[in-house]
Design an enzyme around this catalytic site. Sequence first.
Site, short mmCIF file in Angstrom:
data_model
loop_
_atom_site.label_atom_id
_atom_site.label_comp_id
_atom_site.label_asym_id
_atom_site.label_seq_id
_atom_site.Cartn_x
_atom_site.Cartn_y
_atom_site.Cartn_z
N LYS A 1 8.30 26.51 -41.53
CA LYS A 1 8.44 27.86 -42.09
C LYS A 1 7.07 28.45 -42.43
O LYS A 1 6.82 29.65 -42.19
CB LYS A 1 9.32 27.80 -43.33
CG LYS A 1 10.76 27.40 -43.05
CD LYS A 1 11.57 27.25 -44.32
CE LYS A 1 13.00 26.83 -44.02
NZ LYS A 1 13.80 26.64 -45.24
N THR B 1 7.82 13.74 -25.36
CA THR B 1 7.94 12.85 -24.20
C THR B 1 6.58 12.42 -23.69
O THR B 1 6.38 11.24 -23.35
CB THR B 1 8.73 13.54 -23.09
OG1 THR B 1 10.02 13.94 -23.58
CG2 THR B 1 8.92 12.62 -21.90
N SER C 1 18.77 28.12 -47.58
CA SER C 1 17.40 28.53 -47.89
C SER C 1 17.20 30.03 -47.95
O SER C 1 16.12 30.49 -48.30
CB SER C 1 16.43 27.92 -46.87
OG SER C 1 16.73 28.38 -45.57
N GLY D 1 11.43 16.88 -33.39
CA GLY D 1 10.69 18.13 -33.43
C GLY D 1 11.22 19.12 -32.43
O GLY D 1 12.09 18.81 -31.60
N GLY E 1 9.01 21.25 -26.53
CA GLY E 1 7.71 21.67 -26.05
C GLY E 1 6.54 21.26 -26.90
O GLY E 1 5.41 21.71 -26.65
N VAL E 2 6.74 20.37 -27.89
CA VAL E 2 5.62 19.96 -28.73
C VAL E 2 4.97 18.67 -28.22
O VAL E 2 3.99 18.20 -28.82
CB VAL E 2 6.06 19.78 -30.20
CG1 VAL E 2 6.50 21.10 -30.78
CG2 VAL E 2 7.18 18.74 -30.32
#
Length: 699
Positions: A632, A239, A589, A232, A235-236
């Site tokens: 998206k 870790t 895309s 991903g 910052g999501v």
Amino acid sequence: MGVDVLRSVRPSVLVELLDTSVPVVAKFRRLLDTLPSEVLPDIIASMIRTSPSEKLEILDTIDLEERFKRTIPLLIRQIESLRLLKKARGAHLEDYEGLIKNLFPKVDSSVIDTSENGWGDDDDDSFGGLERKMRGVGMSEPALRTCLKELKRLKKMPQSMPEYALIQSYLDLMVELPWKKSTKDRLDIHAARTVLDDDHHALHKLKRRVLEYLAVRKLKTDLRGPILCFVGPPGVGKTSVGRSIAKTLGREFHRISLGGVCDQSDIRGHRRTYVGSMPGRIIGGLRAVTVNNPVFLLDEVDKLGRGIHGDPSAALLEVLDPEQNSTFTDHYLNVPFDLSQVLFLATANRTTTIPPALLDRMEVIEVPGYTQEEKGEIAARHLVPKQVRQHGLTEKHMQLPIATLSTLISRYTREAGVRTLERKIGAVCRAVAVRVAENWIEGSKKNKQDVEEQETVPLSELACNDVHPLPEMPIIIDDHALRDILGAPIYEMEVSERLSQPGVALGLAWTSVGGELMFVEASRMEGDGQLKLTGQLGEVMKESAQLAITWLRSNARRYDLCNSKRLLPVCTDVHLHFPAGAVTKDGPSAGVAMVVCLASLFSDRLVRSDVAMTGEITLRGLVLPVGGVKDKVLAAHRAGIRCVILPEKNSKDLDEVPTNVSADLDFAFVCDLDGVLQAAFEGGFPRTPTHRQLVQSKL
């Protein structure tokens, strides 16, 4: 007495063990026979291997007999070392007293301190204790045989040899490794669910997979640890999720950063034949956590390098294969070690840079970006309290309302994770800390002046907030305060403004930091039919642009693009531009966005300002599915888009989109470019009916 003792020891025994064919050695032997007895201690101390402190002790000794007593043990130690090197004694060390009597019959045993010769009782006890530890740590049979063999070599080796320290370090490592030591897993499903929900908001797919592992582990205790890879944007929380999993299981946690590692020895270790050899990071981590079932987090596995010392990603193949890691062999250990009980977690920003063979050994779990609502919840529950605490503030000093958080999220950050959001909150807290510190000083001066005048309150109570509350507290952060602290908003809702003229369309792109909006602009001029592309486009996007203009030219008559005003002849040059030219762009895309942009240019019609689209095109006008749909869609929702055009075969991907996001959007699922044109323009796109004969397949 000392002279007789030293004569009886016969220093020439030392020279006899050397090669007397060398002229220097033969001359030195004759010299020993003719030297006076008084200088024998000094000569012996200079010719044998001794430490500087031992030589200083001999020089500091004045009494001749005492000098003999200090020199004799050193001479005996050197003789024994040389005999061992020449393999003169095949068996283990004999009784040392008997050896002394045989070699030096006239030496009084009280003169010689056998504990100083390097092979006394203390060393025997240490070797015995080391052997008991080897048999008690539960190492495998091949490992035990190897250790006992090395211990046998160590016993016969003098401490002065360089290999002595290498073998000792190796045996110490083997004893310290957790061959059988492990922690007991906490398999309470309800407690684990509570811990995961408290530590992390959203991430439902990831939490479900962890709970599934706990449930299966509870039913089958010998389950091998899975290899999970969290993929991903930055910052999501990939870790931090690893730490929460270790906390949930009650296991030790160890993080191994693989970013920039380009030497396979970092994974497999060095062979002990090299100077400075050491075990790899896997074995080193096990030595640090002291248990054989920790949670190992292999961070940034997609950023492994490859240098002249081998490929570390290839070295990870055995580590991350559940069928092979039970016999993982580190080059330093040179014996198998069982890694099957280790729970390996890996993190990556993308899977394209991970070798296919390594990716095949891991179970990939997508960790997409957060929605606006999820970011607000994360900020309110975790980020704001954390930053307030780190900056020495409390709730009495500062309040950050939900409305202000929404403004901060939408107009000052545009990311998939929450790192930038946390930094912005930290900037607000620092500004509040300055105000609090200033008010504290001013309030303290005022209180001190009042106390000196009234003499009713002790000066010691001036620091108590309950007695003298700080003025204007708490500080409430609103939009105006946010602008004063962080400046003007960085991101504006500019979609409608940029779509106010023909030849502009809005596409959706996936990047390593989440989904993003991508504007496509087109212009035409007289020329010789060339297509010009700008904006740092990759080869795939250039091919998509060629497909888009070819399809439009082949269908110009059908969509009434061949009259005198909207002529699409070969003598017209077309320029396609993708803004943000500093960013490299590639991928299929953007094909549908190019078609819509060119159709808008040559029809002089505006594209709907609330529509964004994504999809790959073919030469026959089909729309093929693409990846990164959730990212998206989230990007479109953040930008205030109301309608998203998606390939029909991507409809199944909407199951991963949060319900509140999908409820705010309208989706147009298309299977060909005609459907794209009808959905992208207000009122549809006019076309001339065509009758095509359908050919029925005979297959």
